[in-house]
Structure formats: structure tokens, C-alpha cells
Design an enzyme around this catalytic site. Structure first.
Site, mmCIF file in Angstrom:
data_model
loop_
_atom_site.group_PDB
_atom_site.id
_atom_site.type_symbol
_atom_site.label_atom_id
_atom_site.label_comp_id
_atom_site.label_asym_id
_atom_site.label_seq_id
_atom_site.Cartn_x
_atom_site.Cartn_y
_atom_site.Cartn_z
ATOM 1 N N ASP A 17 -19.971 -21.044 -40.087
ATOM 2 C CA ASP A 17 -20.783 -21.820 -41.032
ATOM 3 C C ASP A 17 -19.969 -23.081 -41.337
ATOM 4 O O ASP A 17 -19.343 -23.195 -42.385
ATOM 5 C CB ASP A 17 -21.044 -21.000 -42.299
ATOM 6 N N ASN A 77 -9.177 -24.306 -25.574
ATOM 7 C CA ASN A 77 -9.939 -23.593 -26.614
ATOM 8 C C ASN A 77 -11.442 -23.821 -26.570
ATOM 9 O O ASN A 77 -12.023 -24.379 -27.493
ATOM 10 C CB ASN A 77 -9.408 -24.001 -27.986
ATOM 11 N N ASP A 121 -4.702 -15.691 -39.975
ATOM 12 C CA ASP A 121 -4.614 -16.639 -38.867
ATOM 13 C C ASP A 121 -3.182 -17.038 -38.541
ATOM 14 O O ASP A 121 -2.880 -17.393 -37.399
ATOM 15 C CB ASP A 121 -5.390 -17.924 -39.221
ATOM 16 N N ASP A 171 -3.017 -19.685 -30.703
ATOM 17 C CA ASP A 171 -2.335 -20.761 -31.424
ATOM 18 C C ASP A 171 -0.848 -20.458 -31.570
ATOM 19 O O ASP A 171 -0.002 -21.355 -31.425
ATOM 20 C CB ASP A 171 -2.963 -20.941 -32.811
ATOM 21 N N GLU A 182 -5.070 -9.022 -20.823
ATOM 22 C CA GLU A 182 -5.694 -7.890 -20.150
ATOM 23 C C GLU A 182 -6.308 -7.002 -21.234
ATOM 24 O O GLU A 182 -5.594 -6.366 -21.998
ATOM 25 C CB GLU A 182 -4.661 -7.134 -19.326
ATOM 26 N N ARG A 208 -15.208 -23.124 -27.149
ATOM 27 C CA ARG A 208 -16.016 -22.345 -28.088
ATOM 28 C C ARG A 208 -17.493 -22.570 -27.768
ATOM 29 O O ARG A 208 -18.038 -23.629 -28.074
ATOM 30 C CB ARG A 208 -15.715 -22.746 -29.535
#
Length: 340
Positions: free
Chosen positions: A105, A167, A317, A281, A244, A169
Site C-alpha cells: 500500500d 530487485n 528488515d 539487502d 535453494e 518487483r
């Protein structure tokens, strides 16, 4: 002390408690994170002057995001205030054969509508050693893609080394649009980081018979596409993480890299996942640290893999580990014994 700059979006992350599904949850756990912010936190933990560049609304939620970064030593001097909102993402953590799910969002977030004129890039990149961005940021909007290019031009003018984490998305843009934008931006990049899906969806290179879903790896295919990528874009290093996927809970984790002469595959770790968000990251940050420390690219790769293996054991994160903890794992201490 090395100065590292990252630019991107930090979001409010709302996670279901434990392994609850969205439809079960009566509350959410709150943290903040986002690709380039996660890299900045890792590098601050490793002892660098890490600067995160972004735009956040001038309200309490924007301030909370800034405070979260400051808590872990990231400089927020170059964060501009304004715009409508902080982007949000909802996370449902998977387990065993049930995958994790993310719902975004983030439309009309402050950084997605920021202007390049909001930032003084000459001041930002003065005395900087490294600039890192990801393919997530230019995917946010046309303005964000332009902002990234202006930052890249300034970084190169100041002689700053540039890395990208591709990255991809799919919820933000199509593969066709990603290729159009990112192929153009690669002219500014020195170190290209990604995985097999990123290489294919963002730059159009598929590594042989590697299967993204099962994690079955064909390393010869990686060397082949690395050679093609280096020839086309002139990267100094081409790097890929290798996951994997045995299940949502257990993964094999390693990486490979190519410097134009030698192809190297790192040690593999079998990891039990606590939280995989931010794993890539933390890998990028570990590689950046190793290269900035003057390590051989193979040693830098091993450092990045070990750092990110540890990140998979940490909620949130951010990768909240130290250099010494990574080095202990590199020395072979993966026992998990209590440290007294």
C-alpha cells in the site's frame, strides 16, 4: 571513516504476529524497512558513515521512520520532509510449504512523488565513497526513475563507486518496463547485484536451466550470463545470491561472482529462517563492506553471504549484526552455542 550513501523508500511494515495469516490477525507488529534503508543500517552497524536519502511526510509517522533509522546509527541529514504519506507493506510470514505473502500500500508515497530539485546532490555526494540503489526505487514512478538517474549522474561526477541491487518487483512494474528503465541506468553502475529472477526479468539474461521456484542451480549458466552482462555494461563485478528453497522455513544460501577473469562460488549455508525479508539487502551490504575494506572480491562475497545468513535469523528488515559476529561465522562457528 568511509561515507556510504543510499537512496530509496523506507516503509512502515505491518507484520502478522508469529506465523498468523492475514485473515487470522487481530493486530500487527510494527517495524520500518526498505531495500536501501536496510543496506544503510547494515553499513552503519559495520562502522561506516551511512547516509539514507529519501523524502518523508512531515507528520508523526514520517518522524517515527526517521527515528527508527537514527536508532541504528544511520544519518538522516539528507531526508527531505514533505509529501502525502509513508508507504506501507503488510507481511504474512510463511512456514514449511506455505510461502510468505506481501501486500503493498505505497501508491503516492512521498518519495514516489519527490522532485530531483528537492535534493542537493553535490552536497550529498561530497566526499562519498559509495552509492547504492535498487531496482525498487525507479519502479515506484516516473519521477522516482528520473530522481535515481539524476543521483547517479551526480555520484559519477564526484567519482563515487555505484552498486545496484536489481530487485525486480512484479507488483510494481512489468518486466518490459523494468528492462527499458534499468538497462538505461546500467551505464552508471560499477557493481551489479541480483539473483536469477532479477537478471532475467530486469536485464533479459537467463542463467541456463536454473529454476527460480525450486532453487535448482546451474552454475555454468551463471558464468555465461555474467560474461555477457560484463561485456554489455562494463560492470567491474557481477554478483548473484543463490537461494535453494527447500521450503519457506529452510533454505540453502550461497552466492557467486565474476570479475572478468575468475568465477567464484561461495560457501553454502543451510539456514532455518526466522525472517527472510531484507536478506538480499544484508547480502548487498556485506559485499559492499568487503569491497570497501579492500578485500579480494571472493572474500567480499563470502562476507556478504555470511552476513545475510545471519540476517535470516533476525526479525525485522534490518540486519543487526556486527563485523565480529560475521567473522566468527566465517571462521566456521555455526554451532549457535550460547556465548558467555
Amino acid at each position: 571513516m568511509k561515507k556510504v550513501v543510499t537512496l530509496g523508500e523506507i516503509m512502515l511494515r505491518l507484520s502478522t504476529p508469529g506465523y498468523e495469516r492475514f485473515i487470522q490477525a487481530d493486530s500487527f507488529d510494527v517495524v520500518y524497512g526498505g531495500g536501501e534503508a536496510n543496506v544503510a543500517v547494515s553499513l552503519a552497524n559495520f562502522g561506516y558513515d551511512a547516509y539514507f536519502v529519501s523524502k518523508l511526510p512531515k507528520n508523526e509517522i514520517g518522524q517515527a521512520a526517521i527515528n527508527h533509522l537514527r536508532r541504528f546509527g544511520v544519518s538522516t541529514d539528507y531526508i527531505v520532509r514533505g509529501g502525502e504519506r509513508v508507504g506501507i507493506y503488510y507481511l504474512e510470514s510463511g512456514a514449511s510449504m506455505r510461502p510468505s505473502k506481501v501486500v503493498y500500500d505505497r501508491a503516492h508515497s512521498s518519495i514516489s512523488e519527490a522532485e530531483a530539485s528537492d535534493f542537493d546532490f553535490d552536497a550529498i555526494f561530497k566526499d562519498a565513497d559509495w552509492f547504492h540503489f535498487s531496482g525498487i526505487t525507479p519502479a515506484l514512478s516516473e519521477k522516482a526513475a528520473y530522481l535515481i538517474e539524476e543521483a547517479l549522474k551526480a555520484a559519477k561526477k564526484h567519482g563515487v563507486t555505484v552498486s545496484v541491487d536489481l530487485n525486480y518487483r512484479k507488483n510494481l512494474w512489468s518486466s518490459e518496463r523494468a528492462k527499458e528503465v534499468m538497462t538505461h541506468l546500467m551505464q552508471y553502475v560499477d557493481v551489479c547485484i541480483g539473483n536469477e529472477e532479477d537478471a532475467e526479468k530486469v536485464l533479459g539474461f537467463k542463467p541456463g536451466e536454473t529454476d527460480v521456484t525450486s532453487g535448482e542451480l546451474e552454475l555454468a549458466g551463471y558464468r555465461n550470463i555474467f560474461e555477457q552482462m560484463k561485456e554489455r555494461f562494463g560492470f567491474k563485478y557481477v554478483i548473484s545470491s543463490l537461494r535453494e528453497s527447500y521450503s519457506a522455513s529452510d533454505n540453502g544460501w550461497s552466492a557467486c561472482a565474476y570479475d572478468g577473469n575468475e568465477f567464484y562460488h561461495s560457501r553454502k549455508y543451510d539456514i532455518r529462517i526466522v525472517d527472510r525479508v531484507g536478506g538480499g539487502d544484508s547480502f548487498a551490504a556485506g559485499v559492499i563492506y568487503g569491497l570497501l575494506e579492500g578485500k579480494d572480491f571472493k572474500d567480499a562475497l563470502d562476507f556478504g553471504v555470511a552476513a545475510s545468513a545471519l540476517k535470516h535469523t533476525i526479525n525485522g528488515d534490518f540486519n543487526m549484526v556486527t563485523v565480529s559476529e560475521v567473522e566468527n561465522l566465517l571462521k566456521g562457528d555455526a554451532s549457535g552455542r550460547v556465548q558467555r
